[in-house]
Write a protein that holds these residues in place. Structure first.
Motif: not given
Length: 76
Positions: A39-51
């Motif tokens: 869950q932590e990894f997926r959240g961080a990855f999604k935030n990265h993609l948004k940038s």
């Protein structure tokens, strides 16, 4: 980010699983820790993609509309 203690525990359980096996409670603990990690990894990855901004060789912004819309939603 997952705490260092939790990451170490994931590693310990993984090693023990390979060497001698885990008890039922340890298997459940491992499953819960792995789920929390994912869950932590997926959240961080999604935030990265948004940038991310996608630009073609001519310099034109070709970022997918779905990503642009997600960025706009998060700005508000």
């Amino acid at each position: 980010m997952l705490s260092k203690d939790k990451l170490n525990r994931i590693s310990e359980l993984s090693k023990k699983s390979k060497n001698e096996g885990l008890s039922k409670s340890e298997k459940e603990e491992q499953r819960e820790l792995r789920e929390e990690y994912l869950q932590e990894f997926r959240g961080a990855f999604k935030n990265h993609l948004k940038s991310i901004k996608v630009v073609d060789p001519e310099g034109t912004d070709v970022t997918p509309e779905k990503l642009k819309e997600e960025k706009r939603r998060n700005e508000h």
